[in-house]
Design a protein around this motif. Sequence first.
Motif, PDB file in Angstrom:
ATOM      1  N   ASN A 167     -70.380  55.561 108.992  1.00  0.00           N
ATOM      2  CA  ASN A 167     -69.111  56.278 109.128  1.00  0.00           C
ATOM      3  C   ASN A 167     -68.977  56.815 110.548  1.00  0.00           C
ATOM      4  OD1 ASN A 167     -70.476  58.946 109.235  1.00  0.00           O
ATOM      5  ND2 ASN A 167     -70.940  58.492 107.099  1.00  0.00           N
ATOM      6  N   ARG A 168     -67.856  57.471 110.810  1.00  0.00           N
ATOM      7  CA  ARG A 168     -67.524  57.953 112.148  1.00  0.00           C
ATOM      8  C   ARG A 168     -68.495  59.010 112.668  1.00  0.00           C
ATOM      9  NH1 ARG A 168     -64.439  60.631 108.488  1.00  0.00           N
ATOM     10  NH2 ARG A 168     -64.242  62.901 108.718  1.00  0.00           N
ATOM     11  N   LYS A 169     -69.206  59.690 111.789  1.00  0.00           N
ATOM     12  CA  LYS A 169     -70.120  60.746 112.223  1.00  0.00           C
ATOM     13  C   LYS A 169     -71.309  60.179 112.979  1.00  0.00           C
ATOM     14  CE  LYS A 169     -72.801  64.714 110.564  1.00  0.00           C
ATOM     15  NZ  LYS A 169     -73.203  65.513 109.374  1.00  0.00           N
TER      16      LYS A 169
ATOM     17  N   VAL B 138     -67.336  44.752 106.943  1.00  0.00           N
ATOM     18  CA  VAL B 138     -68.028  45.867 107.600  1.00  0.00           C
ATOM     19  C   VAL B 138     -67.370  47.198 107.258  1.00  0.00           C
ATOM     20  CG1 VAL B 138     -68.551  46.916 109.843  1.00  0.00           C
ATOM     21  CG2 VAL B 138     -68.911  44.464 109.507  1.00  0.00           C
ATOM     22  N   ALA B 139     -66.038  47.220 107.190  1.00  0.00           N
ATOM     23  CA  ALA B 139     -65.306  48.480 107.084  1.00  0.00           C
ATOM     24  C   ALA B 139     -64.959  48.883 105.658  1.00  0.00           C
ATOM     25  CB  ALA B 139     -64.020  48.396 107.901  1.00  0.00           C
ATOM     26  N   MET B 140     -65.068  48.006 104.699  1.00  0.00           N
ATOM     27  CA  MET B 140     -64.616  48.277 103.335  1.00  0.00           C
ATOM     28  C   MET B 140     -65.368  49.434 102.693  1.00  0.00           C
ATOM     29  SD  MET B 140     -66.387  44.999 101.417  1.00  0.00           S
ATOM     30  CE  MET B 140     -66.114  45.486  99.723  1.00  0.00           C
TER      31      MET B 140
ATOM     32  N   ALA C 204     -59.109  47.820 103.728  1.00  0.00           N
ATOM     33  CA  ALA C 204     -59.582  47.952 105.107  1.00  0.00           C
ATOM     34  C   ALA C 204     -58.636  47.255 106.074  1.00  0.00           C
ATOM     35  CB  ALA C 204     -61.000  47.382 105.229  1.00  0.00           C
ATOM     36  N   LEU C 205     -58.154  46.078 105.705  1.00  0.00           N
ATOM     37  CA  LEU C 205     -57.226  45.351 106.575  1.00  0.00           C
ATOM     38  C   LEU C 205     -55.905  46.096 106.722  1.00  0.00           C
ATOM     39  CD1 LEU C 205     -57.887  41.694 105.351  1.00  0.00           C
ATOM     40  CD2 LEU C 205     -58.607  42.709 107.514  1.00  0.00           C
ATOM     41  N   ARG C 206     -55.443  46.697 105.645  1.00  0.00           N
ATOM     42  CA  ARG C 206     -54.187  47.446 105.724  1.00  0.00           C
ATOM     43  C   ARG C 206     -54.326  48.705 106.572  1.00  0.00           C
ATOM     44  NH1 ARG C 206     -52.735  46.853  99.276  1.00  0.00           N
ATOM     45  NH2 ARG C 206     -51.667  44.835  99.410  1.00  0.00           N
ATOM     46  N   ALA C 207     -55.550  49.211 106.695  1.00  0.00           N
ATOM     47  CA  ALA C 207     -55.784  50.421 107.486  1.00  0.00           C
ATOM     48  C   ALA C 207     -55.900  50.139 108.976  1.00  0.00           C
ATOM     49  CB  ALA C 207     -57.042  51.136 106.988  1.00  0.00           C
TER      50      ALA C 207
ATOM     51  N   ASN D  83     -58.437  55.463 108.845  1.00  0.00           N
ATOM     52  CA  ASN D  83     -58.804  56.104 107.579  1.00  0.00           C
ATOM     53  C   ASN D  83     -59.925  57.109 107.842  1.00  0.00           C
ATOM     54  OD1 ASN D  83     -61.222  54.609 107.716  1.00  0.00           O
ATOM     55  ND2 ASN D  83     -60.553  53.102 106.226  1.00  0.00           N
ATOM     56  N   TRP D  84     -60.328  57.836 106.829  1.00  0.00           N
ATOM     57  CA  TRP D  84     -61.295  58.909 107.020  1.00  0.00           C
ATOM     58  C   TRP D  84     -62.661  58.405 107.480  1.00  0.00           C
ATOM     59  CZ3 TRP D  84     -61.396  63.961 103.800  1.00  0.00           C
ATOM     60  CH2 TRP D  84     -60.134  64.583 103.879  1.00  0.00           C
ATOM     61  N   ARG D  85     -63.090  57.271 106.963  1.00  0.00           N
ATOM     62  CA  ARG D  85     -64.431  56.783 107.310  1.00  0.00           C
ATOM     63  C   ARG D  85     -64.512  56.378 108.781  1.00  0.00           C
ATOM     64  NH1 ARG D  85     -68.945  54.423 104.580  1.00  0.00           N
ATOM     65  NH2 ARG D  85     -67.879  54.640 102.573  1.00  0.00           N
ATOM     66  N   TRP D  86     -63.446  55.754 109.316  1.00  0.00           N
ATOM     67  CA  TRP D  86     -63.553  55.101 110.617  1.00  0.00           C
ATOM     68  C   TRP D  86     -62.667  55.693 111.709  1.00  0.00           C
ATOM     69  CZ3 TRP D  86     -67.725  52.458 110.909  1.00  0.00           C
ATOM     70  CH2 TRP D  86     -68.212  51.778 109.798  1.00  0.00           C
ATOM     71  N   ALA D  87     -61.946  56.744 111.441  1.00  0.00           N
ATOM     72  CA  ALA D  87     -61.053  57.319 112.455  1.00  0.00           C
ATOM     73  C   ALA D  87     -61.812  57.615 113.746  1.00  0.00           C
ATOM     74  CB  ALA D  87     -60.407  58.595 111.924  1.00  0.00           C
ATOM     75  N   GLY D  88     -61.310  57.072 114.860  1.00  0.00           N
ATOM     76  CA  GLY D  88     -61.923  57.317 116.167  1.00  0.00           C
ATOM     77  C   GLY D  88     -63.033  56.358 116.547  1.00  0.00           C
TER      78      GLY D  88
END
Length: 486
Positions: free
Chosen positions: A197-199, A242-244, A262-265, A320-325
């Motif tokens: 995740n983004r953290k 990878v992102a799902m 994931a694709l829609r995000a 989305n929350w997992r990958w923002a940034g």
Amino acid sequence: MTTFVLFGGTGDLARRKIIPALYSAFVNDRLDASFRFIGAAREGLQSAEYRQRVADAIAQFGGKVSGGTPEKLAAFLDVTYYQKVDARIPEDFDGLRAQIPASEDNPTLFYLATAPNIFIPVVEQLHAHGLTSGNARVVVEKPLGRDGQSALAINQALRQYLQENQIYRIDHYLGKEMVQNLLALRFANSFLEPLWNRKWIQDVQISISEQVGVESRGEFYDQTGAMRDMIQNHLLQLVSIVAMEPPVNADPDSIRDEKVKALRALHKFTPEEVSKKTVRGQYRAGAVDGKAVPGYQTEPGVPSASRAETFVAIRAEIDNWRWAGVPFYLRTGKRMATRSAEITINFKPIPYSIFGNGQGPMRSNRLVISLQPEESVKLFMKAKEPGEGIRLSEVALDLDFAEVSTSRRVESYERLLLDAMRGDLTLFVRDDELMAAWNWVDPILQAWQNDSEGLKSYIAGSWGPVAASYLLAQHGAAWGEEYVEG
């Protein structure tokens, strides 16, 4: 009895990939005892003539087939037949219908290894001749459309005659062993998920580089380009895995539900963002592995003033929350320095290092998943070098699948063909996945069409345009092969 009908049965894809894959499955006893293979094309061949072509294709392109013997080849040719079929001539399908058992319980797989403009006429005639009912399935090759609008039209036309669970949109990258292992790595190992995740992740890099040029596909490639040929399907499929988010179970639609989310995000670019976050290039003359190679515009079938891109690099983002940034850097190109396909997960650096000692900045941990030429997973970590004092060096925990498993390696086309014959849709692209990918790609293609100056050039045998390096450097990142530890 399973009947496999290959439209485009005399074409390049049939010879190079599909026929060797079928033969490999046959010699390794993966097909049912009453399997029949029918090649279909416009040429007026007899079955005996086609069998000779099949044998030639296996001899030329089936070098990796294990277990092949003259006796096995003869047995495979005994279940091989040919039928002349021109999609524009309805009467040709009468002959095909006569070769296929009438029972609806028998699986029949129609593989459309043809140009996309032939898909609908073929399916129309299959339906008109009663061949799409029961246990019939249709495999369609990429590219499925040139943009979202044409892809939607093809999908809608297919759905007039077929149910969604009868349509198998093939992407051979999904058949690679390591692509499927991505699901196992992510969802069968407890230590990875808390870090995914983004953290903890700085960036994700997905790179597919090819040393070959356009070869005999110059005319086709010039109408397609790297964005349609590679990004819209192969790379975005890897992004989605990878992102799902974790699926509720391993059923095909549970997995594909999460992939499409994931694709829609994916953040959709404005025209201004396209100029800042994408790089496209075209190779000029250079050298690959010490051999001189021509520039793209002098390849056979390519117009001398072509503007088709043979290289693409993109800084994508997922909203989305997992990958923002977290940037997802995508790259693909022809005539590159090496042939490789890798997914690199770069973790964030440690917050503070107690090991100063003038060692300079240390590269953060990373997970490198190699899809080709070799399949491996490497987790790069820091460890103390032997000797006095503490000096760190990078070491890799290396999982080489060729060493840890003696099981037969199944090539991607063989795996996907077997899945289609079994009715397993897990590794095939659903219609909403396809449309989500096009919805993200379309604004980029439209912006490029209005930008006559954006196409960069790069020397064949290099890693692409300099602008692709700057795309990462401006954010303090670098492609894997460019990173030099300080």
